[in-house]
Design a protein around this motif. Structure first.
Motif, PDB file in Angstrom:
ATOM      1  N   LYS A 133       0.895  -1.226   0.034  1.00  8.73           N
ATOM      2  CA  LYS A 133      -0.115  -0.102  -0.075  1.00  8.73           C
ATOM      3  C   LYS A 133       0.713   1.093  -0.048  1.00  8.73           C
ATOM      4  CE  LYS A 133      -3.849  -2.282   2.157  1.00  8.73           C
ATOM      5  NZ  LYS A 133      -4.655  -2.721   3.251  1.00  8.73           N
ATOM      6  N   GLY A 134       2.073   0.942   0.185  1.00  7.68           N
ATOM      7  CA  GLY A 134       2.981   2.468   0.187  1.00  7.68           C
ATOM      8  C   GLY A 134       3.392   2.969   1.347  1.00  7.68           C
ATOM      9  N   ILE A 135       4.383   3.805   1.268  1.00  8.35           N
ATOM     10  CA  ILE A 135       4.870   4.666   2.572  1.00  8.35           C
ATOM     11  C   ILE A 135       3.833   5.262   3.223  1.00  8.35           C
ATOM     12  CG2 ILE A 135       5.564   6.500   1.227  1.00  8.35           C
ATOM     13  CD1 ILE A 135       7.335   5.093   4.129  1.00  8.35           C
ATOM     14  N   ASN A 136       2.886   6.095   2.609  1.00  5.49           N
ATOM     15  CA  ASN A 136       1.883   6.769   3.374  1.00  5.49           C
ATOM     16  C   ASN A 136       1.082   5.919   4.262  1.00  5.49           C
ATOM     17  OD1 ASN A 136       2.857   8.981   2.170  1.00  5.49           O
ATOM     18  ND2 ASN A 136       1.343   9.149   0.684  1.00  5.49           N
ATOM     19  N   LYS A 137       0.643   4.836   3.643  1.00  3.62           N
ATOM     20  CA  LYS A 137      -0.324   3.940   4.629  1.00  3.62           C
ATOM     21  C   LYS A 137       0.692   3.180   5.865  1.00  3.62           C
ATOM     22  CE  LYS A 137      -4.105   1.807   5.316  1.00  3.62           C
ATOM     23  NZ  LYS A 137      -5.239   2.771   5.963  1.00  3.62           N
ATOM     24  N   VAL A 138       1.648   2.894   5.494  1.00  2.00           N
ATOM     25  CA  VAL A 138       2.564   2.290   6.583  1.00  2.00           C
ATOM     26  C   VAL A 138       2.814   3.292   7.494  1.00  2.00           C
ATOM     27  CG1 VAL A 138       4.884   1.403   7.011  1.00  2.00           C
ATOM     28  CG2 VAL A 138       3.676   0.463   4.897  1.00  2.00           C
TER      29      VAL A 138
END
Length: 195
Positions: A133-138
């Motif tokens: 889901k990418g860095i923003n979601k993590v």
């Protein structure tokens, strides 16, 4: 406690252990003179059986062993010295005479598991799914877990607090992997600050 140097012809074995990781680095021997020098200077000195003289580890390589603590066993005939190694310990160039640097416990094993799930693209894995889901979601998930931990810290339920702390650590490890860093990178920053 006093070391019994009489048991083994004036020599006692010394186990050298990394102060931070608890990894066994090497085994050597000390006589009374080498032991006193080690205590006085804070750098490990052995008695070399092959050279038949005192030998300070690192005297040629510069890879000294800085003493952090000294313990004597229950029989007073073996010494455990916890050290901060300057560099590699083994004459072969290996980190330890017993092999390369070891992981430092379960969190490092968990970090390896997280890396494997991501690198092997394990379908059905929560870890891999979140990573995709990418860095923003993590990063968002780490923030959520941090807030939940703060909330539980204000209450008196130890089990809930520990579980939220575990969730935060787990998601933090995923964030580190997502950013291309490891716990060792963060540990190095903390160790530098400790100086």
């Amino acid at each position: 406690m006093k070391i019994d140097f009489d048991k083994n012809n004036g020599l006692v074995p010394v186990i050298i252990q990394d102060n931070i990781t608890a990894q066994v680095l090497m085994l050597g021997y000390v006589n009374e003179e080498a032991f006193e020098k080690t205590k006085k200077e804070g750098i490990v000195t052995f008695f070399s059986r092959s050279k038949n003289r005192l030998w300070t580890k690192g005297e040629e390589s510069g890879n000294f062993l800085t003493v952090k603590s000294i313990q004597i066993d229950c029989d007073n005939d073996t010494v455990l010295i916890k050290v901060i190694p300057k560099n590699t310990v083994c004459h072969t160039g290996s980190f330890s005479c017993f092999g390369e640097r070891e992981n430092k416990g379960f969190l490092y094993q968990l970090e390896d598991t997280i890396s494997n799930r991501i690198e092997e693209k394990v379908e059905g894995s929560y870890t891999y799914s979140l990573y995709q889901k990418g860095i923003n979601k993590v990063a968002q998930k780490v923030g959520e877990e941090a807030v939940e931990l703060v909330i539980e810290a204000k209450d008196n339920n130890a089990d809930l607090f520990k579980n939220e702390a575990a969730d935060l650590l787990y998601h933090f490890l995923i964030l580190l992997k997502t950013k291309g860093f490891s716990m060792a990178n963060i540990e190095a920053v903390l160790m530098e600050r400790d100086k």
